[in-house]
Design a protein around this motif. Structure first.
Motif, short mmCIF file in Angstrom:
data_model
loop_
_atom_site.label_atom_id
_atom_site.label_comp_id
_atom_site.label_asym_id
_atom_site.label_seq_id
_atom_site.Cartn_x
_atom_site.Cartn_y
_atom_site.Cartn_z
N ASN A 73 0.92 -1.16 -0.27
CA ASN A 73 0.03 -0.02 -0.15
C ASN A 73 0.93 1.23 -0.36
O ASN A 73 0.96 2.71 -0.33
CB ASN A 73 -0.89 -0.01 1.41
CG ASN A 73 -1.77 -1.26 1.25
OD1 ASN A 73 -2.76 -1.53 0.36
ND2 ASN A 73 -2.33 -2.01 2.27
N ALA A 74 1.96 0.89 0.92
CA ALA A 74 2.78 2.25 1.07
C ALA A 74 3.54 2.60 -0.65
O ALA A 74 3.11 3.93 -1.25
CB ALA A 74 4.04 2.45 1.55
N THR A 75 3.59 1.48 -1.05
CA THR A 75 4.07 1.49 -2.35
C THR A 75 3.29 2.63 -3.67
O THR A 75 3.54 3.47 -4.22
CB THR A 75 4.82 0.39 -2.91
OG1 THR A 75 6.04 -0.32 -2.22
CG2 THR A 75 4.88 0.36 -4.72
N ILE A 76 2.20 1.82 -3.37
CA ILE A 76 1.34 2.55 -4.29
C ILE A 76 0.78 3.95 -3.91
O ILE A 76 0.40 4.73 -4.66
CB ILE A 76 -0.20 2.22 -4.47
CG1 ILE A 76 0.10 0.51 -4.45
CG2 ILE A 76 -1.44 2.18 -4.77
CD1 ILE A 76 0.32 -0.05 -6.16
N SER A 77 1.21 4.55 -2.90
CA SER A 77 0.67 5.73 -2.54
C SER A 77 2.06 6.22 -2.42
O SER A 77 1.66 7.36 -3.58
CB SER A 77 0.65 5.45 -0.88
OG SER A 77 0.49 7.35 -0.56
N ILE A 78 3.24 6.24 -2.29
CA ILE A 78 4.68 6.91 -2.91
C ILE A 78 4.35 6.90 -4.41
O ILE A 78 4.61 8.38 -5.19
CB ILE A 78 6.23 5.84 -2.78
CG1 ILE A 78 5.58 5.99 -1.48
CG2 ILE A 78 6.68 6.87 -3.01
CD1 ILE A 78 7.07 5.53 -0.79
N GLU A 79 4.20 5.63 -5.28
CA GLU A 79 4.20 5.82 -6.54
C GLU A 79 3.12 7.03 -7.49
O GLU A 79 3.08 7.75 -8.47
CB GLU A 79 4.15 4.48 -7.90
CG GLU A 79 4.66 3.37 -6.82
CD GLU A 79 4.75 2.12 -7.98
OE1 GLU A 79 3.88 2.31 -8.02
OE2 GLU A 79 5.58 1.81 -8.11
#
Length: 305
Positions: A73-79
């Motif tokens: 989820n953090a990866t999706i948010s950062i991207e």
């Protein structure tokens, strides 16, 4: 109040270091390690990320190492945040590192595979330098624990000035070469000057790109191990079921024995010359032995007479 005082002290020290550096040598490095906190940190993200000095140009980079609640989820948010800020992702390596796995049989046919793993991701993103501070703030919102954050601002003002002088020199050299008479040496010098000009242009493009976009390396992981329960077949019971079949093995043994006899017969046929020579030798040996025996008997009879 104490925390605010510490931040102001750090910011003052960084800015003082910037203005005290000599021209052409100014490279600002800010390294911060923060303890975990449940409160939202307003954090101006360090003056290095948003720093702007008159008549100075900086190439800014950042490195963030932290723990998050959910890596995916953090990866999706950062991207998503990077794209919204006008940047792009150059690398994202999300993987689950398996710590251990065990299979537990639950019945004759079923079993449960238990995997303990930790999810992590190494990312590299590029964002417009003017919005580096915004990105670092958004990344900070995802953290549970911040291990380290490094922000670098490299002063490339002198390098840019030097590159401009080099361009003028290369251009002047090209003009001087063009005035020479056409010879092999002129062609070689012209080629070398053009190659040097291309290299200089390439370096200028890299510097321009790095000035416009900041590179941010991000490493995120989850603080605790995750557990995956996967239903599988009871492989041990299946192995025992088919490990040995007497009738099948006996049939195969009979067939293999039959083929072995065939191979022996074929082998004997292949060595028939050796067998023939051995048979002839044995025949003459027996014949010679028989003649010797007859001669000996005759000699004994003559002696007896």
């Amino acid at each position: 109040m104490k925390t605010t005082y510490i931040r102001l002290t750090i910011a003052t020290a960084i800015l003082s270091g910037i203005y005290s550096c000599k021209k052409g040598e100014a490279t600002t490095n800010a390294y911060e390690t923060l303890e975990a906190s449940n409160e939202i940190v307003s954090d101006s993200i360090s003056s290095v990320a948003t720093m702007s000095v008159k008549d100075k140009q900086f190439i800014k980079t950042a490195d963030v190492n932290m723990e998050v609640k959910d890596v995916y989820n953090a990866t999706i948010s950062i991207e998503k945040s990077v794209q919204e800020l006008g940047g792009f992702v150059t690398n994202s390596n999300l993987q689950s590192r398996v710590i251990s796995e065990e299979t537990y049989n639950t019945s004759d046919e079923d079993a449960m595979l238990i995997k303990k793993y930790q999810t992590e991701n190494s990312m590299q993103v590029r964002v417009p330098t003017s919005r580096l501070g915004e990105l670092l703030t958004l990344i900070n919102d995802e953290k549970l624990f911040l291990h380290s954050r490094i922000i670098n601002a490299e002063d490339v003002t002198s390098s840019i000035k030097y590159a401009e002088l080099e361009e003028k020199r290369i251009k002047k050299t090209g003009e001087n070469i063009s005035e020479l008479k056409t010879t092999k040496d002129k062609v070689k010098m012209s080629d070398e000057n053009m190659s040097e000009n291309n290299s200089q242009q390439f370096a200028n493009l890299n510097v321009t790109d790095n000035l416009k976009y900041s590179t941010v390396d991000i490493y995120i992981k989850e603080p605790k191990l995750r557990i995956a329960e996967i239903a599988v077949n009871n492989s041990k019971n299946i192995d025992n079921k088919y490990k040995f079949d007497f009738l099948y093995s006996a049939k195969n043994a009979f067939v293999e024995g039959y083929y072995l006899i065939q191979r022996l017969i074929v082998g004997l046929i292949m060595i028939w010359p050796i067998v023939l020579i051995a048979a002839i030798a044995f025949y003459f040996y027996q014949k010679n032995k028989s003649n010797n025996k007859i001669q000996q008997q005759t000699k004994e009879q003559n002696t007896a007479s």
